[in-house]
Design a protein around this motif. Structure first.
Motif, mmCIF file in Angstrom:
data_model
loop_
_atom_site.group_PDB
_atom_site.id
_atom_site.type_symbol
_atom_site.label_atom_id
_atom_site.label_comp_id
_atom_site.label_asym_id
_atom_site.label_seq_id
_atom_site.Cartn_x
_atom_site.Cartn_y
_atom_site.Cartn_z
ATOM 1 N N UNK A 143 26.414 42.651 17.743
ATOM 2 C CA UNK A 143 25.132 42.689 18.443
ATOM 3 C C UNK A 143 23.987 42.345 17.497
ATOM 4 N N UNK A 144 24.067 42.860 16.256
ATOM 5 C CA UNK A 144 23.019 42.598 15.286
ATOM 6 C C UNK A 144 22.949 41.122 14.920
ATOM 7 N N UNK A 145 24.100 40.457 14.852
ATOM 8 C CA UNK A 145 24.106 39.026 14.524
ATOM 9 C C UNK A 145 23.448 38.216 15.635
ATOM 10 N N UNK A 146 23.663 38.597 16.907
ATOM 11 C CA UNK A 146 23.000 37.921 18.022
ATOM 12 C C UNK A 146 21.487 38.099 17.913
ATOM 13 N N UNK A 147 21.047 39.298 17.543
ATOM 14 C CA UNK A 147 19.613 39.535 17.397
ATOM 15 C C UNK A 147 19.020 38.668 16.290
ATOM 16 N N UNK A 148 19.752 38.510 15.186
ATOM 17 C CA UNK A 148 19.271 37.672 14.090
ATOM 18 C C UNK A 148 19.143 36.210 14.529
ATOM 19 N N UNK A 149 20.143 35.718 15.267
ATOM 20 C CA UNK A 149 20.097 34.329 15.742
ATOM 21 C C UNK A 149 18.932 34.149 16.701
ATOM 22 N N UNK A 150 18.727 35.127 17.579
ATOM 23 C CA UNK A 150 17.615 35.048 18.530
ATOM 24 C C UNK A 150 16.271 34.986 17.810
#
Length: 290
Positions: free
Chosen positions: A258-265
């Motif tokens: 989930x944290x990686x998706x937030x970083x990409x966003x």
């Protein structure tokens, strides 16, 4: 052939060896400082163990590196703290007690000096800071833990939460940098501070008002094409789709956390805002020309 004349022995640089204190002398000096406040006794006790602080500072600086004077100073502070708190009646030697205080003082200095943003200084946070890279490297090298479970395994071994592991990874991976740092390798004039969002400005609304709804979405489509396929899909699924997806759902879709998706966003939004900001500047220039 004439040989060079050697300098006299007395002129050669002499290095004083630290005093060796036996256990009774060490205990007597500690009692004099504890019970009578004898500074000379404290200084003699500390000076005899100066090599202990220097050795700890050398290890903390890394193999093959020059001795860091700041680390050495904090090692000496730890040595002084040990002298203030040492109880000779416990039955163990001062060097055993002082080694812990020296190491703790060096660790605190390294944690607080890592970033301008103050890091948590609790015992679990210190343990995480000093052991994260070692544990992560060992688990990756062993190849027994799938990448998606790596954070959970590190958290289990270091007795912290996965959120704490992710936060520490981010802080260790991104040290402090200047806001005036140029962005990109093309020699442009854009700096990092130019890409920081202004909380009082709504660039999207400004551009939309200038271009009209249809033209705005044409621009949006153009800027989305500049992103990677994964960035495009994440932005569309979160902000454009009729049924927005959560970070957890997108993480399962792409097989990341989930944290990686937030970083990409966040990275994609920074690039989109920069594109909109350039459009706003261009529009202002056109109006000024009119």
């Amino acid at each position: 052939m004439n040989k060079p004349f050697p300098p006299p022995r007395m002129a050669r640089k002499q290095t004083l060896r630290p005093e060796f204190l036996d256990a009774p002398t060490e205990a007597r000096l500690a009692r004099c400082w504890r019970d009578k406040g004898d500074i000379a006794a404290r200084n003699r006790l500390v000076a005899a163990h100066q090599a202990l602080a220097m050795a700890a500072a050398s290890r903390a600086g890394g193999k093959g590196r020059k001795l860091d004077n700041d680390i050495l100073q904090h090692a000496n502070i730890g040595l002084l703290k040990a002298a203030d708190r040492f109880d000779p009646d416990k039955g163990f030697r001062f060097s055993t007690y002082a080694a812990w205080w020296i190491r703790a003082e060096i660790q605190d200095y390294k944690i607080q000096g890592w970033s301008l943003v103050r890091l948590p200084n609790s015992a679990p946070s210190r343990k995480l800071f000093h052991n994260l890279k070692r544990v992560e490297t060992r688990l990756v090298a062993a190849g027994e833990v799938p990448p998606e479970h790596l954070v959970d395994r590190i958290a289990t071994e270091l007795a912290v939460t996965p959120e704490q592991v992710v936060l520490m990874q981010q802080r260790l991976a991104a040290p402090d940098g200047s806001l005036n740092r140029p962005v990109g390798d093309d020699g442009g004039t854009t700096q990092l501070q130019d890409l920081i969002e202004d909380p009082d400005a709504d660039v999207e609304k400004e551009v939309s008002a200038c271009l009209g709804s249809r033209a705005f979405w044409i621009k949006m489509s153009t800027y989305l094409d500049r992103l990677s396929k994964r960035e495009q899909e994440i932005i569309i699924q979160i902000y454009v789709s009729d049924t927005p997806k959560t970070l957890d759902a997108l993480g399962q879709r792409f097989g990341v956390s989930r944290e990686r998706i937030r970083q990409i966003r966040e990275a994609a939004l920074i690039r989109l805002r920069a594109s909109f900001a350039n459009s706003a500047v261009s529009i202002q220039h056109v109006r000024a020309g009119d």
